[in-house]
Design an enzyme around this catalytic site. Sequence first.
Site, PDB file in Angstrom:
ATOM      1  N   GLY A 136       1.130  -1.492  -0.109  1.00  0.00           N
ATOM      2  CA  GLY A 136       0.064  -0.206  -0.400  1.00  0.00           C
ATOM      3  C   GLY A 136       0.785   1.279   0.360  1.00  0.00           C
ATOM      4  CG  ASP A 137       1.432   5.413  -1.059  1.00  0.00           C
ATOM      5  OD1 ASP A 137       2.116   5.852  -0.902  1.00  0.00           O
ATOM      6  OD2 ASP A 137       0.913   6.151  -2.585  1.00  0.00           O
ATOM      7  CG  PHE A 138       3.160   7.185   2.931  1.00  0.00           C
ATOM      8  CD1 PHE A 138       3.590   6.958   3.527  1.00  0.00           C
ATOM      9  CD2 PHE A 138       3.579   7.998   1.565  1.00  0.00           C
ATOM     10  CE1 PHE A 138       5.335   6.974   3.068  1.00  0.00           C
ATOM     11  CE2 PHE A 138       5.282   8.083   1.382  1.00  0.00           C
ATOM     12  CZ  PHE A 138       5.987   7.498   2.178  1.00  0.00           C
ATOM     13  CG  HIS A 183      15.273  12.041   3.237  1.00  0.00           C
ATOM     14  ND1 HIS A 183      16.694  11.961   3.008  1.00  0.00           N
ATOM     15  CD2 HIS A 183      14.987  10.883   2.593  1.00  0.00           C
ATOM     16  CE1 HIS A 183      17.383  10.477   2.430  1.00  0.00           C
ATOM     17  NE2 HIS A 183      15.641  10.236   2.409  1.00  0.00           N
TER      18      HIS A 183
END
Length: 609
Positions: free
Chosen positions: A490-492, A509
């Site tokens: 998945g993603d964040f 960063h």
Amino acid sequence: MTTTLPDKTLLLDDTASLRAAARFVREHDSAALLPLLLPGLGGPDLEALAGHCRFAHAGLLVFPPDADGLRAQLAACGLAVDTPAHPSVVVRERLARRHRRDPAELDVQILRPQVLGCGGERRAVEVFALTVPPHSGLEPIAAYERTRQHEAHLAFEIDRPEASALRGLCAILVRHGARPDGGGYNPHEDGTVLYFTLPADAACDYRRLELYARGDHQDTLAAHLDHDSRRDARQPAETLLHLLTGAWTTQALTTFARLGLPDVMDTRTACCTEDLARLTGAHPRSLAVLLRYLAMVGAVTPAPAPARTPARTPSPAHDTADAPEQAREQAPEQEGFRLTELGALLRADTPGSMRPLALMYGGPFYRSFSGLDHAVRTGQPAFDLIFGENHFDHFARDPELASLFDRSMAASSRMFQPLPAHPVIAAAAQAPAPATVVDIAGGNGELLGLLLTAHPRLRGVLLERPHAVGAARRRLAAAGCGERCDYRAGDFADVPSGGDVYVLSRVLHDWDDDRCREILRHCARAMPAHADLLVVERLLPVDGSPSLATAWDLHMLCNVGGRERRADHYARLFADAGLQLVGHSPLPLDAHVLHARRAPAPDPVTRRS
């Protein structure tokens, strides 16, 4: 008359530093400590250093108001001094230069309270004491030096300090990344001190190393100080030329790795260029040119190759004594070279191999830096311009390149080594019920595997994009902790809830502030009230001092459009996401781990008022 007492907080800071130094001296020995200070040190170089040098003391600078105050501090730390103090020449001169003071104004004394090492060895804490009476005008010096810790160091005393051995030991230190940083002769104790700044990736909070040799070693000291000043003594054009040709070093090291030369070379036995060319499919004379350059940067070292049977025996009619001088010179393909410990880091199979980094920095990232001017002019990543798409999508579409990127990230894993001992991780590992560590964008599982291996009671969850989950699953299974880990593609936005410790390592960063706030809000929403968040990043220094973070700030600008930040910048991002920075502590390679928790809810009474 009113007497102003010295700031007790500052005295407590000195006391804490003294206690920490004494503890360090008790717990470490020479053979184990040297590789921590000089990453990659091993083989003959380690044997030479450990055989000639013994860990003697940890040194620090303190600032008592007077002699009685110093004795009280030492007594509070259990440090007894049975010899009188004597003046410091080297440190006094360094302080005078640094603060543009007359040395006569600075009363710096040396004391060496004894401490027993872990094996009963007699060692010491070397205490440099700059007396700072109230209202003396020296308080700013004390405040500055407490913050910078310029004089904190670890010292190794050289047994039998013969001139040739002393020069050889200095050369080994320089070869492994230590930089000459001053020194001097102290006539009060008839000893020569040679200081070095340790490499940035030293796995230790101390940044300086001292070699101490009894006697007056004028020639060695002069060469050491000359090496220290040589860079500053260069003409500007020469300095600029060295800087402009830095790209050659990147490509030379990348070619070295790409040809597989480190894998067919040895750190103990030299091999002739002709044999290396045959083993790697290279052109012999051209390979000799490359190896000479690599010797200059420390990846290999020239050494006599094993004798080879000559192709023919010269006849009396062709006496070599009568041959022209150039004919008797060794042919380039017969030159011998031995791999150094630095060069061995580019072997494919060495633990912590940096070969993937060489291939990345000399490959895609080398190409992207050709568009740095575009990034500086527009604020947009040069990578997108050169490759036609962003960094993450480009790697996701190429499994081989994605694997190389993940392995290059893992190649910097020495920055993670202290993390299993972090108080948050240690507390989670000792919790009554098994705790769960959630590694967000955890790559190939290098960090999570380290934590789970160190703490068998911990469980893990790794969140990554679909193309990376398979590699992480294989790595963690090979590490023997796959059964304690769940994998989420998945993603964040998919940060799983219910964890005890959440980890974001070298993630923020990559992104601008708005995206960072979004990522942190996803974390905050998923975190239970008791959970902790650990963020691993390089922090930009507040004083502009040299740091890998400054270099990576440029790298982020060029390749992903992200940035490195200062600690106070991260604190603001945390606050915007409903989190609170608890503190941060240093890691190797100029990294830090920032500890955050969910910010407490506002007091309803306070809110109504």
